[in-house]
Design a protein around this motif. Structure first.
Motif, PDB file in Angstrom:
ATOM      1  N   ALA A  81      15.282   4.304 -20.380  1.00  0.00           N
ATOM      2  CA  ALA A  81      15.378   4.559 -18.774  1.00  0.00           C
ATOM      3  C   ALA A  81      12.950   4.613 -18.973  1.00  0.00           C
ATOM      4  O   ALA A  81      13.393   3.385 -17.873  1.00  0.00           O
ATOM      5  CB  ALA A  81      14.675   6.117 -19.330  1.00  0.00           C
ATOM      6  N   ALA A  82      12.355   3.933 -20.285  1.00  0.00           N
ATOM      7  CA  ALA A  82      11.238   3.246 -19.641  1.00  0.00           C
ATOM      8  C   ALA A  82      10.761   2.351 -19.334  1.00  0.00           C
ATOM      9  O   ALA A  82      10.454   1.758 -18.265  1.00  0.00           O
ATOM     10  CB  ALA A  82      10.075   3.478 -21.472  1.00  0.00           C
ATOM     11  N   ALA A  83      11.615   1.468 -19.698  1.00  0.00           N
ATOM     12  CA  ALA A  83      12.061  -0.336 -19.109  1.00  0.00           C
ATOM     13  C   ALA A  83      12.458   0.177 -17.720  1.00  0.00           C
ATOM     14  O   ALA A  83      11.828  -0.857 -16.439  1.00  0.00           O
ATOM     15  CB  ALA A  83      13.091  -1.482 -20.106  1.00  0.00           C
ATOM     16  N   LEU A  84      13.701   0.505 -17.492  1.00  0.00           N
ATOM     17  CA  LEU A  84      14.109   0.904 -15.962  1.00  0.00           C
ATOM     18  C   LEU A  84      13.349   1.455 -14.984  1.00  0.00           C
ATOM     19  O   LEU A  84      12.874   0.618 -13.953  1.00  0.00           O
ATOM     20  CB  LEU A  84      15.010   1.664 -16.378  1.00  0.00           C
ATOM     21  N   ILE A  85      12.456   2.199 -15.299  1.00  0.00           N
ATOM     22  CA  ILE A  85      11.394   3.305 -14.405  1.00  0.00           C
ATOM     23  C   ILE A  85      10.257   1.800 -14.257  1.00  0.00           C
ATOM     24  O   ILE A  85       9.081   2.268 -13.298  1.00  0.00           O
ATOM     25  CB  ILE A  85      10.720   4.542 -14.601  1.00  0.00           C
ATOM     26  N   TYR A  86       9.124   1.194 -15.656  1.00  0.00           N
ATOM     27  CA  TYR A  86       8.763   0.085 -15.798  1.00  0.00           C
ATOM     28  C   TYR A  86       8.716  -0.817 -14.964  1.00  0.00           C
ATOM     29  O   TYR A  86       8.054  -1.600 -14.049  1.00  0.00           O
ATOM     30  CB  TYR A  86       7.445   0.070 -16.679  1.00  0.00           C
ATOM     31  N   ASN A  87      10.108  -1.571 -14.586  1.00  0.00           N
ATOM     32  CA  ASN A  87      11.107  -2.519 -14.936  1.00  0.00           C
ATOM     33  C   ASN A  87       9.671  -3.747 -14.544  1.00  0.00           C
ATOM     34  O   ASN A  87       9.617  -3.978 -13.224  1.00  0.00           O
ATOM     35  CB  ASN A  87      11.301  -2.417 -13.233  1.00  0.00           C
ATOM     36  N   GLU A  88       9.089  -4.043 -15.484  1.00  0.00           N
ATOM     37  CA  GLU A  88       8.873  -5.558 -15.933  1.00  0.00           C
ATOM     38  C   GLU A  88      10.057  -6.643 -16.163  1.00  0.00           C
ATOM     39  O   GLU A  88      10.417  -6.706 -17.158  1.00  0.00           O
ATOM     40  CB  GLU A  88       7.561  -5.513 -16.520  1.00  0.00           C
ATOM     41  N   LYS A  89       9.499  -8.397 -16.090  1.00  0.00           N
ATOM     42  CA  LYS A  89      10.473  -9.171 -17.355  1.00  0.00           C
ATOM     43  C   LYS A  89      10.750  -8.773 -18.762  1.00  0.00           C
ATOM     44  O   LYS A  89      11.104  -8.775 -19.165  1.00  0.00           O
ATOM     45  CB  LYS A  89      10.561 -10.388 -16.101  1.00  0.00           C
ATOM     46  N   HIS A  90       9.098  -8.631 -18.835  1.00  0.00           N
ATOM     47  CA  HIS A  90       9.289  -8.510 -20.644  1.00  0.00           C
ATOM     48  C   HIS A  90       9.347  -8.219 -20.967  1.00  0.00           C
ATOM     49  O   HIS A  90       9.695  -8.386 -22.384  1.00  0.00           O
ATOM     50  CB  HIS A  90       7.413  -8.922 -20.015  1.00  0.00           C
ATOM     51  N   GLU A  91       9.592  -7.046 -20.536  1.00  0.00           N
ATOM     52  CA  GLU A  91      10.053  -5.486 -21.364  1.00  0.00           C
ATOM     53  C   GLU A  91      11.717  -5.670 -21.306  1.00  0.00           C
ATOM     54  O   GLU A  91      12.501  -5.915 -22.494  1.00  0.00           O
ATOM     55  CB  GLU A  91       9.993  -4.369 -20.530  1.00  0.00           C
ATOM     56  N   TRP A  92      12.358  -6.314 -20.100  1.00  0.00           N
ATOM     57  CA  TRP A  92      13.184  -6.425 -20.489  1.00  0.00           C
ATOM     58  C   TRP A  92      14.040  -7.812 -20.617  1.00  0.00           C
ATOM     59  O   TRP A  92      15.116  -8.209 -21.632  1.00  0.00           O
ATOM     60  CB  TRP A  92      13.989  -6.571 -19.015  1.00  0.00           C
ATOM     61  N   ASP A  93      13.166  -8.485 -21.101  1.00  0.00           N
ATOM     62  CA  ASP A  93      13.701 -10.231 -21.972  1.00  0.00           C
ATOM     63  C   ASP A  93      14.197  -9.489 -23.203  1.00  0.00           C
ATOM     64  O   ASP A  93      14.216 -10.415 -24.304  1.00  0.00           O
ATOM     65  CB  ASP A  93      12.381 -11.095 -21.770  1.00  0.00           C
ATOM     66  N   GLU A  94      13.201  -8.673 -23.870  1.00  0.00           N
ATOM     67  CA  GLU A  94      12.988  -7.938 -25.658  1.00  0.00           C
ATOM     68  C   GLU A  94      14.152  -7.091 -25.550  1.00  0.00           C
ATOM     69  O   GLU A  94      14.290  -5.754 -27.075  1.00  0.00           O
ATOM     70  CB  GLU A  94      12.244  -7.986 -26.066  1.00  0.00           C
ATOM     71  N   HIS A  95      14.298  -6.285 -24.357  1.00  0.00           N
ATOM     72  CA  HIS A  95      15.786  -5.217 -24.169  1.00  0.00           C
ATOM     73  C   HIS A  95      16.741  -5.434 -25.398  1.00  0.00           C
ATOM     74  O   HIS A  95      17.391  -3.510 -25.455  1.00  0.00           O
ATOM     75  CB  HIS A  95      15.536  -4.532 -23.052  1.00  0.00           C
ATOM     76  N   TRP A  96      17.291  -6.059 -25.383  1.00  0.00           N
ATOM     77  CA  TRP A  96      18.719  -6.134 -25.936  1.00  0.00           C
ATOM     78  C   TRP A  96      18.324  -5.365 -27.996  1.00  0.00           C
ATOM     79  O   TRP A  96      19.492  -4.826 -27.996  1.00  0.00           O
ATOM     80  CB  TRP A  96      19.072  -7.591 -25.933  1.00  0.00           C
ATOM     81  N   ILE A  97      17.417  -5.882 -27.953  1.00  0.00           N
ATOM     82  CA  ILE A  97      16.966  -5.467 -29.144  1.00  0.00           C
ATOM     83  C   ILE A  97      16.505  -3.937 -29.460  1.00  0.00           C
ATOM     84  O   ILE A  97      17.296  -3.389 -30.634  1.00  0.00           O
ATOM     85  CB  ILE A  97      15.089  -5.444 -29.463  1.00  0.00           C
ATOM     86  N   PHE A  98      16.936  -3.324 -28.438  1.00  0.00           N
ATOM     87  CA  PHE A  98      16.355  -1.503 -28.708  1.00  0.00           C
ATOM     88  C   PHE A  98      17.804  -0.912 -28.215  1.00  0.00           C
ATOM     89  O   PHE A  98      18.001  -0.204 -28.338  1.00  0.00           O
ATOM     90  CB  PHE A  98      15.521  -1.394 -27.819  1.00  0.00           C
TER      91      PHE A  98
END
Length: 287
Positions: free
Chosen positions: A243-260
């Protein structure tokens, strides 16, 4: 030499251990009924109102969870000094306290998961059908996304963007492997606590256990946040991270999102295996 009587070890204490040793340590005169394993597919669930009521409860609970916790995290980040905010300790209390409250409110309706990793762990432990597992996870993610949207609406785009919307990332100075390990161990502790606090055997032996179950679960979340906020911001909940990554929606968060996702789901599976195979030894019990 240790004294033995009828195959029961007396041990170093003056009180006998009432259980036999090794593989014989199965109590046949149980005062509880072991619940059967959930079927893989339960089509009949789709025609029951209780199934949809439980999913709605998961949606609302995860919505409230994200609303309170993200607001707390962003307001701490937005404070001019650490002394003017509740700090990391307050963030930990917000996450742990909300889990305590929401598990208490929804445990009798949906089981009070509020976390796809918990749902997945219970599925691995044969406590849920695949049908219910998938529906719960979808509703949890939707509830979390709605909660993050409301937080962004309250805080405004500038404040929300400035503080990354509370999105989880691996902190500077830590590797992705360290972040993955922190998520695995943190979720292992949480899901292991869930299994232990809701164990049918403990409930039968002590009627207070179901009433007290939300407390150790919430406290586990609190402790994990204390330890891992400096490493990953503490995910241990894929719906919260998504939810936080989707609403913020910046590349850096998506690069590491798999970890979460990989960390919490892996930790949940390990906790389910440990509790069901090692602690409860279900595969080794005789019929």
């Amino acid at each position: 030499m240790e004294a033995r009587e009828d195959g029961v070890r007396l041990g170093t204490h003056r009180f006998r251990e009432r259980r036999p040793l090794g593989t014989e340590a199965q109590i046949h005169d149980k005062d509880y009924q072991e619940p059967p394993a959930a079927p893989l597919f339960e089509v009949a669930e789709l025609f029951c109102w209780s199934f949809y009521r439980a999913a709605i409860a998961e949606f609302i609970a995860t919505f409230l969870f994200l609303y309170i916790t993200l607001l707390t995290a962003i307001q701490v980040s937005n404070s001019p000094s650490k002394c003017s905010s509740v700090g990391a300790l307050g963030i930990s209390w917000a996450f742990g306290g909300m889990i305590f409250v929401l598990v208490y409110c929804t445990a009798g309706i949906s089981g009070g998961h509020i976390n796809p990793a918990v749902t997945f762990g219970l599925f691995v432990g044969r406590k849920l059908s695949l049908t219910r597992t998938l529906f719960y996870m979808v509703m949890q993610c939707l509830g979390a996304i709605c909660g993050a949207i409301v937080v962004k609406g309250f805080e405004g785009n500038s404040v929300f963007e400035l503080h990354s919307g509370g999105a989880n990332v691996v902190s500077d100075g830590y590797t992705q492997l360290a972040g993955l390990g922190a998520e695995i161990i943190g979720t292992f502790l949480l899901v292991y606590t869930v299994f232990s606090a809701t164990d049918a055997k403990f409930s039968a032996c002590d009627s207070r256990v179901p009433i007290l179950a939300p407390l150790p679960i919430g406290f586990a979340v609190f402790l994990v946040h204390l330890a891992t906020i400096p490493i990953t911001g503490t995910g241990i909940n894929p719906a919260r991270s998504l939810a936080a990554a989707l609403i913020y929606n910046e590349k850096h968060e998506w690069d590491e999102h798999w970890i979460f996702w990989a960390g919490p789901l892996g930790g949940a599976a390990l906790a389910a295996f440990y509790h069901q195979v090692v602690i409860r030894a279900f595969p080794f019990k005789s019929n």
